[in-house]
Enzyme design. Structure first.
Site, PDB file in Angstrom:
ATOM      1  N   ASP A 108      -8.450  13.027  -4.736  1.00  0.00           N
ATOM      2  CA  ASP A 108      -9.077  12.671  -5.861  1.00  0.00           C
ATOM      3  C   ASP A 108      -9.830  11.513  -5.530  1.00  0.00           C
ATOM      4  O   ASP A 108      -9.452  10.844  -4.329  1.00  0.00           O
ATOM      5  CB  ASP A 108      -7.730  12.054  -6.655  1.00  0.00           C
ATOM      6  CG  ASP A 108      -8.129  11.752  -8.184  1.00  0.00           C
ATOM      7  OD1 ASP A 108      -8.581  10.523  -8.386  1.00  0.00           O
ATOM      8  OD2 ASP A 108      -8.311  12.606  -8.932  1.00  0.00           O
ATOM      9  N   ARG A 134     -14.489  21.604  -7.909  1.00  0.00           N
ATOM     10  CA  ARG A 134     -13.097  21.445  -8.680  1.00  0.00           C
ATOM     11  C   ARG A 134     -12.790  23.104  -8.471  1.00  0.00           C
ATOM     12  O   ARG A 134     -12.019  23.652  -9.335  1.00  0.00           O
ATOM     13  CB  ARG A 134     -13.117  21.263  -9.868  1.00  0.00           C
ATOM     14  CG  ARG A 134     -13.027  19.649 -10.485  1.00  0.00           C
ATOM     15  CD  ARG A 134     -12.678  19.238 -11.719  1.00  0.00           C
ATOM     16  NE  ARG A 134     -13.054  17.907 -12.134  1.00  0.00           N
ATOM     17  CZ  ARG A 134     -13.797  17.674 -13.209  1.00  0.00           C
ATOM     18  NH1 ARG A 134     -14.050  18.682 -14.212  1.00  0.00           N
ATOM     19  NH2 ARG A 134     -13.930  16.367 -13.474  1.00  0.00           N
ATOM     20  N   ARG A 183      -6.983  23.731 -11.810  1.00  0.00           N
ATOM     21  CA  ARG A 183      -6.183  24.355 -13.156  1.00  0.00           C
ATOM     22  C   ARG A 183      -6.605  25.361 -13.439  1.00  0.00           C
ATOM     23  O   ARG A 183      -5.779  26.175 -14.385  1.00  0.00           O
ATOM     24  CB  ARG A 183      -6.018  23.280 -14.336  1.00  0.00           C
ATOM     25  CG  ARG A 183      -5.225  21.820 -13.568  1.00  0.00           C
ATOM     26  CD  ARG A 183      -5.519  20.820 -14.889  1.00  0.00           C
ATOM     27  NE  ARG A 183      -6.657  20.450 -15.315  1.00  0.00           N
ATOM     28  CZ  ARG A 183      -6.937  19.446 -16.276  1.00  0.00           C
ATOM     29  NH1 ARG A 183      -5.889  19.340 -17.110  1.00  0.00           N
ATOM     30  NH2 ARG A 183      -7.985  19.026 -16.312  1.00  0.00           N
ATOM     31  N   ARG A 210       1.361  23.244  -8.359  1.00  0.00           N
ATOM     32  CA  ARG A 210       1.495  21.900  -9.019  1.00  0.00           C
ATOM     33  C   ARG A 210       2.850  21.886  -9.547  1.00  0.00           C
ATOM     34  O   ARG A 210       3.480  20.825  -9.329  1.00  0.00           O
ATOM     35  CB  ARG A 210       0.452  21.634  -9.989  1.00  0.00           C
ATOM     36  CG  ARG A 210       0.535  20.327 -10.673  1.00  0.00           C
ATOM     37  CD  ARG A 210      -0.754  19.889 -11.379  1.00  0.00           C
ATOM     38  NE  ARG A 210      -0.269  18.688 -12.196  1.00  0.00           N
ATOM     39  CZ  ARG A 210      -1.145  17.675 -12.709  1.00  0.00           C
ATOM     40  NH1 ARG A 210      -2.350  18.262 -12.971  1.00  0.00           N
ATOM     41  NH2 ARG A 210      -0.634  16.955 -13.416  1.00  0.00           N
ATOM     42  N   TYR A 236     -13.593   2.593 -12.897  1.00  0.00           N
ATOM     43  CA  TYR A 236     -12.310   2.593 -13.179  1.00  0.00           C
ATOM     44  C   TYR A 236     -11.336   1.421 -12.591  1.00  0.00           C
ATOM     45  O   TYR A 236     -10.276   1.189 -13.491  1.00  0.00           O
ATOM     46  CB  TYR A 236     -11.641   4.008 -12.355  1.00  0.00           C
ATOM     47  CG  TYR A 236     -11.975   5.425 -12.545  1.00  0.00           C
ATOM     48  CD1 TYR A 236     -11.314   5.903 -13.622  1.00  0.00           C
ATOM     49  CD2 TYR A 236     -13.227   5.989 -12.076  1.00  0.00           C
ATOM     50  CE1 TYR A 236     -11.746   7.374 -14.148  1.00  0.00           C
ATOM     51  CE2 TYR A 236     -13.596   7.344 -12.326  1.00  0.00           C
ATOM     52  CZ  TYR A 236     -12.848   8.117 -13.270  1.00  0.00           C
ATOM     53  OH  TYR A 236     -13.012   9.233 -13.925  1.00  0.00           O
TER      54      TYR A 236
END
Length: 355
Positions: free
Chosen positions: A78, A27, A31, A40, A155
């Site tokens: 993703d 990652r 963020r 973003r 998921y």
């Protein structure tokens, strides 16, 4: 194809000699970086960011522009792009993570699940790979990736992440035929997906088995590892045997010997397992990637330096170690703390690579 200017990661994956321990961070485009947050905002949403090749290229390059000591780029995407391409309706709610509008809730829905047209439905990913590869200009290798068949299945059945996995585990124990159908479809799709990423330009592929560690030890190999082995074997049969492959099961430290026999070039190690013990258990058969606790990056540069040195000491002398975190970098990490980590690895690790 022109050779890489910095090929230390690829060399390490093949257990070849390097001057220092290469480092990248799970990652690393994310963020914690203010520039990522700005991009973003421009993109409008996380999915819009993933599906626009220019934005995906921009955020992939941001950590490399900020940190000269990174030894790889990783595709910005993703793991849930595959179930989205299968029509499950991926969406993100602020503060709640990914969810699906149409999870696999009953037998008839599961039986209807089929392999999507990867080239058509996921072309935006391959376009991003081509764009990133061109922008990188062979400075460092580009890592492509997918979620593992088991992780994607959790998921798809639960409809979201971060659950207790009871719906998925109920299938494992009561309807293995249904969970196996999902896993087989996922395996075939992931094979096509990673092959297309390689064709578009990635230098390394990684399979993220984020939830393999939630399976009982007797079920892990049956429902998670064995399907990752099939993907590796499929890619090799398709002619991609020279592309190095990494698998990473979070919470999978009890199965390292089995993982070392998967056909992967490297296995990721989370922070709960000693690198030294992992090296003994795998008998130097594969490269090891890891394994600093990401929370360390919330402390101070001095603590980070001391702890990173311990990780390097734990692996010890010789080739085959890729320095990374034991999982993804947290969004609360001060950017300067990652810089301290990367500098420590670059400056301290050469002593372990001298003759």
């Amino acid at each position: 194809m022109p050779s890489l200017i910095n090929d230390n990661l690829v060399k390490t994956l093949f257990k070849q000699k390097t001057a220092y321990t290469p480092c990248w961070v799970m990652r690393q485009a994310g963020r914690y970086l203010p520039e990522y947050r700005e991009t973003r905002k421009k993109a409008g949403s996380f999915l819009d960011l993933c599906k626009n090749k220019d934005f995906a290229t921009e955020v992939t390059m941001q950590p490399l522009e900020r940190y000269p000591n990174l030894d790889a780029a990783i595709l910005f995407s993703d793991i849930l792009t595959i179930p989205d391409a299968m029509g499950l309706g991926l969406y993100f709610e602020d503060g709640e993570g990914p969810k699906f509008k149409y999870p696999l809730q009953d037998e008839s829905t599961i039986q209807k699940l089929d392999i999507p047209n990867v080239e058509e439905k996921l072309m935006y990913v391959f376009d991003a790979v081509s764009s990133i590869k061109k922008t990188l200009n062979n400075q460092v290798p580009l890592i492509g990736f997918s979620g593992s068949p088991w992780t994607l299945a959790t998921y798809m059945v639960e409809g979201q992440g971060g659950t207790d996995f009871l719906k998925t585990k109920k299938l494992v124990y009561s309807r293995p035929d249904l969970i196996n159908h999902i896993l087989k479809i996922n395996t075939e799709t992931i094979t096509k997906y990673l092959a297309s990423q390689i064709d578009a330009g990635v230098d390394v592929v990684m399979i993220f088995d984020s939830w393999g560690g939630t399976l009982a030890h007797s079920e892990y190999e049956i429902y998670s590892l064995n399907f990752m082995k099939v993907i590796i074997s499929n890619l090799n049969l398709l002619g991609y045997q020279d592309i190095p492959k990494i698998i990473f099961t979070k919470g999978g430290g009890q199965s390292l010997q089995a993982q070392a026999n998967s056909g992967a070039n490297a296995i990721g190690i989370d922070w709960q397992t000693s690198l030294g013990n992992a090296r003994k258990m795998t008998n130097d058969k594969v490269a090891l990637q890891g394994n600093l606790d990401p929370s360390i990056l919330l402390s101070t540069p001095k603590v980070i330096e001391r702890t990173a040195k311990k990780v390097l000491d734990d692996y010890g002398k010789g080739e085959g170690h890729i320095f990374n975190l034991g999982h993804g970098i947290t969004q609360f990490t001060p950017p300067e703390n990652l810089e301290a980590l990367l500098e420590t690895v670059r400056n301290y690790s050469p002593k372990y690579h001298q003759e």
